[in-house]
Design a protein around this motif. Structure first.
Motif, PDB file in Angstrom:
ATOM      1  N   TYR A  96       0.848  -1.201   0.000  1.00 44.47           N
ATOM      2  CA  TYR A  96       0.000   0.000   0.000  1.00 44.47           C
ATOM      3  C   TYR A  96       0.882   1.248   0.000  1.00 44.47           C
ATOM      4  O   TYR A  96       0.682   2.181  -0.796  1.00 44.47           O
ATOM      5  CB  TYR A  96      -0.894  -0.079   1.227  1.00 44.47           C
ATOM      6  CG  TYR A  96      -1.969   0.947   1.440  1.00 44.47           C
ATOM      7  CD1 TYR A  96      -2.083   2.131   0.719  1.00 44.47           C
ATOM      8  CD2 TYR A  96      -2.918   0.717   2.444  1.00 44.47           C
ATOM      9  CE1 TYR A  96      -3.087   3.038   0.980  1.00 44.47           C
ATOM     10  CE2 TYR A  96      -3.926   1.629   2.705  1.00 44.47           C
ATOM     11  CZ  TYR A  96      -4.002   2.793   1.979  1.00 44.47           C
ATOM     12  OH  TYR A  96      -4.994   3.697   2.248  1.00 44.47           O
ATOM     13  N   GLN A  97       1.872   1.286   0.888  1.00 39.02           N
ATOM     14  CA  GLN A  97       2.774   2.443   0.981  1.00 39.02           C
ATOM     15  C   GLN A  97       3.476   2.691  -0.351  1.00 39.02           C
ATOM     16  O   GLN A  97       3.552   3.824  -0.826  1.00 39.02           O
ATOM     17  CB  GLN A  97       3.813   2.224   2.088  1.00 39.02           C
ATOM     18  CG  GLN A  97       4.797   3.383   2.254  1.00 39.02           C
ATOM     19  CD  GLN A  97       4.147   4.663   2.714  1.00 39.02           C
ATOM     20  OE1 GLN A  97       3.268   4.637   3.568  1.00 39.02           O
ATOM     21  NE2 GLN A  97       4.554   5.788   2.145  1.00 39.02           N
ATOM     22  N   ILE A  98       3.975   1.645  -0.959  1.00 31.14           N
ATOM     23  CA  ILE A  98       4.711   1.789  -2.218  1.00 31.14           C
ATOM     24  C   ILE A  98       3.785   2.244  -3.334  1.00 31.14           C
ATOM     25  O   ILE A  98       4.158   3.094  -4.157  1.00 31.14           O
ATOM     26  CB  ILE A  98       5.442   0.477  -2.572  1.00 31.14           C
ATOM     27  CG1 ILE A  98       6.561   0.215  -1.558  1.00 31.14           C
ATOM     28  CG2 ILE A  98       5.991   0.515  -3.999  1.00 31.14           C
ATOM     29  CD1 ILE A  98       7.186  -1.168  -1.659  1.00 31.14           C
ATOM     30  N   LEU A  99       2.570   1.714  -3.390  1.00 33.03           N
ATOM     31  CA  LEU A  99       1.619   2.161  -4.418  1.00 33.03           C
ATOM     32  C   LEU A  99       1.354   3.656  -4.285  1.00 33.03           C
ATOM     33  O   LEU A  99       1.361   4.391  -5.284  1.00 33.03           O
ATOM     34  CB  LEU A  99       0.304   1.373  -4.321  1.00 33.03           C
ATOM     35  CG  LEU A  99      -0.777   1.779  -5.324  1.00 33.03           C
ATOM     36  CD1 LEU A  99      -0.309   1.565  -6.763  1.00 33.03           C
ATOM     37  CD2 LEU A  99      -2.060   0.993  -5.043  1.00 33.03           C
ATOM     38  N   VAL A 100       1.142   4.118  -3.075  1.00 33.99           N
ATOM     39  CA  VAL A 100       0.895   5.547  -2.844  1.00 33.99           C
ATOM     40  C   VAL A 100       2.107   6.372  -3.282  1.00 33.99           C
ATOM     41  O   VAL A 100       1.959   7.387  -3.975  1.00 33.99           O
ATOM     42  CB  VAL A 100       0.542   5.790  -1.358  1.00 33.99           C
ATOM     43  CG1 VAL A 100       0.606   7.273  -1.012  1.00 33.99           C
ATOM     44  CG2 VAL A 100      -0.845   5.224  -1.039  1.00 33.99           C
ATOM     45  N   GLU A 101       3.296   5.935  -2.904  1.00 32.07           N
ATOM     46  CA  GLU A 101       4.503   6.674  -3.289  1.00 32.07           C
ATOM     47  C   GLU A 101       4.695   6.704  -4.803  1.00 32.07           C
ATOM     48  O   GLU A 101       5.002   7.756  -5.376  1.00 32.07           O
ATOM     49  CB  GLU A 101       5.735   6.075  -2.602  1.00 32.07           C
ATOM     50  CG  GLU A 101       5.755   6.318  -1.104  1.00 32.07           C
ATOM     51  CD  GLU A 101       6.977   5.754  -0.403  1.00 32.07           C
ATOM     52  OE1 GLU A 101       7.960   5.356  -1.084  1.00 32.07           O
ATOM     53  OE2 GLU A 101       6.959   5.708   0.850  1.00 32.07           O
TER      54      GLU A 101
END
Length: 166
Positions: free
Chosen positions: A118-123
Motif C-alpha cells: 500500500y505504501q509503495i503504491l501511494v509513493e
C-alpha cells in the motif's frame, strides 16, 4: 502469456483512445516495481503491488461516466467492482483480487496505510502525479514529509526534484 501481461493488455484496452491514462498507469507500475524490488518486497506482495499499480485508477472512467468527476474518493468508490470483474475474468486468485481491490479502494487515503504494498503504491502514484501536475520542489518536499516512508521512494523523489535529503 502471463496473467500479468494479460492484465496489462486489458488495461490498455480499457483506456483505448486515452493515452494519458495509459501512460499514467504504466509509469506508476514502473516506479512501484522498482521501489518494491529495492525495498525487498516478498515475491507474492510484489505481484499484488504490480497488478494493483496497473489497475489503481480503473475507477476514473466509471466515476466520470456516473458523476462527471474523477476525484480520488469517487475513484476509490467505483474502482474495486470494475477491477474485480476484470481480474476474475483473467482467473486471478481470489485472495489476490481482494487485496488489489482493497488497494484500489484506498489509494487516495493516506491514513492507516496497512502494508508495504500500500505504501509503495501511494509513493509511486505520487511520483508520477507530482511530475504530471507540474508540481514545484516545495510541493514535492511537503509531500515527502507527509507521505513518503520508504528509503527507495524518498531517494527517487529527492533525486527527481533535486531535493536535499531530509
Amino acid at each position: 502469456m502471463s496473467q500479468f501481461n494479460n492484465l496489462y493488455q486489458e488495461m490498455i484496452r480499457f483506456y483505448a483512445g486515452n493515452p494519458k491514462r495509459i501512460q499514467h498507469f504504466t509509469k506508476v507500475h514502473s516506479y512501484a516495481r522498482l521501489i518494491g524490488e529495492l525495498e525487498h518486497l516478498p515475491v507474492d506482495l510484489l505481484e499484488i503491488l504490480e497488478m494493483a499499480a496497473l489497475v489503481h485508477d480503473i475507477g476514473i472512467r466509471p466515476a466520470e461516466e456516473k458523476y462527471g468527476s474523477s476525484n480520488g474518493k469517487l475513484q476509490e468508490q467505483e474502482g474495486p467492482a470494475v477491477a474485480k470483474d476484470m481480474l476474475e475474468k483473467l482467473s486471478i486468485q481470489e485472495d489476490t483480487i481482494d487485496r488489489i481491490c482493497y488497494l484500489i479502494g484506498h489509494h487516495h487515503t493516506y491514513t492507516e496505510i496497512d502494508g508495504l504494498d500500500y505504501q509503495i503504491l501511494v509513493e509511486a502514484d505520487f511520483l508520477v502525479n507530482l511530475f504530471e501536475d507540474g508540481s514545484s520542489a516545495d510541493t514535492a518536499r511537503e509531500v515527502r514529509e507527509r507521505i513518503f516512508k520508504t528509503a527507495s521512494g524518498t531517494w527517487i523523489l529527492n533525486t527527481m526534484f533535486g531535493l536535499e535529503e531530509s
